[in-house]
Structure formats: C-alpha cells, structure tokens
Design a protein around this motif. Structure first.
Motif, mmCIF file in Angstrom:
data_model
loop_
_atom_site.group_PDB
_atom_site.id
_atom_site.type_symbol
_atom_site.label_atom_id
_atom_site.label_comp_id
_atom_site.label_asym_id
_atom_site.label_seq_id
_atom_site.Cartn_x
_atom_site.Cartn_y
_atom_site.Cartn_z
ATOM 1 N N ASP A 72 0.875 -1.068 0.013
ATOM 2 C CA ASP A 72 -0.046 -0.094 0.029
ATOM 3 C C ASP A 72 0.827 1.350 0.006
ATOM 4 N N ALA A 73 2.146 0.973 0.295
ATOM 5 C CA ALA A 73 3.087 2.157 0.634
ATOM 6 C C ALA A 73 3.951 2.334 -0.706
ATOM 7 N N GLY A 74 4.495 3.459 -0.959
ATOM 8 C CA GLY A 74 5.494 3.758 -2.144
ATOM 9 C C GLY A 74 4.943 3.737 -3.566
ATOM 10 N N SER A 75 3.745 3.978 -3.715
ATOM 11 C CA SER A 75 3.073 3.801 -5.270
ATOM 12 C C SER A 75 3.304 5.288 -5.790
ATOM 13 N N ALA A 76 3.130 5.263 -7.084
ATOM 14 C CA ALA A 76 2.867 6.665 -7.702
ATOM 15 C C ALA A 76 1.481 6.443 -8.548
ATOM 16 N N LEU A 77 0.616 7.308 -8.018
ATOM 17 C CA LEU A 77 -0.646 7.669 -8.446
ATOM 18 C C LEU A 77 -0.813 9.188 -8.596
ATOM 19 N N GLY A 78 -1.529 9.656 -9.269
ATOM 20 C CA GLY A 78 -1.969 10.844 -9.231
ATOM 21 C C GLY A 78 -2.764 11.568 -10.218
ATOM 22 N N PHE A 79 -2.911 12.823 -9.959
ATOM 23 C CA PHE A 79 -3.616 13.682 -10.915
ATOM 24 C C PHE A 79 -2.649 14.362 -11.725
ATOM 25 N N GLY A 80 -2.528 14.771 -12.841
ATOM 26 C CA GLY A 80 -1.770 15.371 -13.744
ATOM 27 C C GLY A 80 -0.247 15.027 -13.951
ATOM 28 N N VAL A 81 -0.067 13.757 -13.839
ATOM 29 C CA VAL A 81 1.058 12.940 -13.637
ATOM 30 C C VAL A 81 1.293 11.989 -14.718
#
Length: 280
Positions: A72-81
């Motif tokens: 659950d930790a360390g991921s790369a998610l997001g908006f505008g990415v």
C-alpha cells in the motif's frame, strides 16, 4: 534478514526510499540490498522473479500477480502525472485525432503503464520501438521516430528542445474515469513470510513520512542519481509523483488501481486473473 530491493534512480523513488536504506528510520532488523534500474528493466526483473521487493509499472504487475503482492506504500498515483505523447512535428501536435497508423512511436517499454494508456487512447498506433525513456526525446530530434511517449522528468524538458505535446495521456485517463492515474507500485514476493511483507509495507510508509517531514534530508542521495538534474526540477518531479497515495493507497487509490486492471482486462490488454492484488 536481508532483502533485495529494486527501484529507479528517479527523484521520486530516491526521495521515498532514502530514509529506509540509509537507516534514518528503525528498519526493525531488516537490511536491503539495493539495485537501481529504469522502469522497464525493473518490469523485466519482476517477470523473472529476480527481486524480493521492486518498483514496477502497474501494467507489468498484471503479468506477475502469481509471484508478487502490491504494497500500500510507495506507489506513484496522481492527477496531472501521466505520460505525454509528443512530436517534433507541430502539425501532428495540432491534429491528434488524425494520427496515421504507420507513425513510428518510441515507447519506454511494452509493459509500462504509459504504453497501456497509449493502447487505450490510440489503439491503431502499433509501430512501436522500445527505448530507454531518457533516449526518446533525442530519437525524435534525430527523426528516428515520429512520436515519443515520455515519462518522468522528460515532461519538464521536452519543450526546451523544440518538441510539441500531442496529448497528455494522464488527462485523457482522468477525463475517462475521474480517477487518479496509477503509474507504478511497490510489490513484494509472495514467498516471503506474510509478517515480513507487512513489516516492509510499514517501513516504506515510515520512509515516505520521514521524507515528507524532512524534504531536504535525502538531497545528496537524490542528486547523486538524478542525471545532473537541477534541484528545482528534482523537487518538481518529487512534488508531481509523491503524494498521499505514496503513503497509503486509501480507498481512492485502490479504486483507481482496480479500474485500471478491470478496463485493461476487458480490452484484452492484460490477461484475466482472479488473484488478490494486495497484501493478504
């Protein structure tokens, strides 16, 4: 106990893991044997089951579910990415709906989430060449390819080189789904004792939290691996890819990941699989 750990030399990953591998937090008896590779090399190492813990693209994760579970930790998610599709040809940039199927596209790896998104947005673009992500801009300038799919820090530099944006595939995904775009995650080998798996997840979360609380603590380490990137660009990169989802996916993050997998399965882009994605 020593575990092998693979992640990229990009600022977002070195920012996340600095505290963990340099013992700025209590690692609870765990040691880590670290290797640095670009995302597609890490994807291939995951396919081969070479590492205990590794960063990988969510697209690639679909092919190794039987071997690895998602932390659950360390991921790369997001908006505008999201990844950008770019070109040297301004006409192509101004007419994204008319891209011919024979255009040559440089991609950062067939198992990258970027390539998955390209397949969703432009399924007819099949003339693909796999390149190291940092070589795509130059390949466009040298007319070796017509379109380039860029990720990481290249989204900050392509305009300076006279290249043009055809489409922001992250924005495309966001408009299509309303969700953050899942780019990459941290997975752990399912053969490792479940208690240790949860310990690793907990430690990576602590490492991210330490980095947020002490953002300049890992500056030398980040700079060492950032390919001569200016400090301002490094921290733009970090701000873009490291966020609340890097601490914990939460319900929103899991929804985005689940949607990515279900959509990819429906379109036949990844194999169907009923194995649980997350830690047990």
């Amino acid at each position: 106990m020593k575990l092998t750990l693979g992640f990229s030399p990009c600022p977002n990953d070195t920012f996340i893991f600095d505290a963990l591998i340099h013992h700025k937090i209590d690692t609870e008896g765990l040691e880590f044997d670290v290797c640095f590779h670009d995302v597609e090399t890490l994807n291939q190492k995951a396919v081969n089951g070479e590492l205990d813990i590794t960063k990988l693209s969510f697209h690639a994760f679909a092919y190794v579910l039987n071997q690895y579970a998602l932390l659950d930790a360390g991921s790369a998610l997001g908006f505008g990415v999201g990844p950008l599709l770019i070109s040297k040809n301004e006409y192509l940039a101004n007419h994204p709906d008319n891209l011919a199927k024979d255009l040559r596209v440089g991609i950062p790896g067939k198992l990258t989430t970027a390539n998955f998104l390209l397949g969703i947005a432009f399924p007819h673009l099949t003339e693909k060449q796999e390149l190291v992500f940092s070589e795509i801009e130059q390949s466009l300038l040298d007319d070796k390819i017509d379109l380039g799919l860029i990720i990481h820090e290249n989204r900050f530099t392509y305009q300076e080189k006279g290249l043009f944006k055809v489409m922001d595939l992250g924005n495309y995904w966001e408009k299509l789904t309303g969700c953050a775009i899942p780019l990459g995650g941290i997975v752990i080998n399912r053969k490792i004792d479940l208690e240790v798996q949860h310990k690793v997840n907990r430690l990576i979360r602590k490492s991210v939290e330490f980095a947020f609380q002490n953002p300049k603590s890992g500056l030398d380490f980040i700079r060492q691996h950032a390919q001569e990137m200016e400090e301002e660009v490094m921290y733009k990169h970090i701000d873009l890819y490291v966020n609340k989802y890097s601490v914990d996916h939460g319900a929103e993050g899991r929804k985005a990941i689940d949607l990515l997998f279900s959509m990819a399965q429906e379109k036949g882009l990844i194999p169907k699989n009923d194995i649980q994605i997350y830690l047990g």
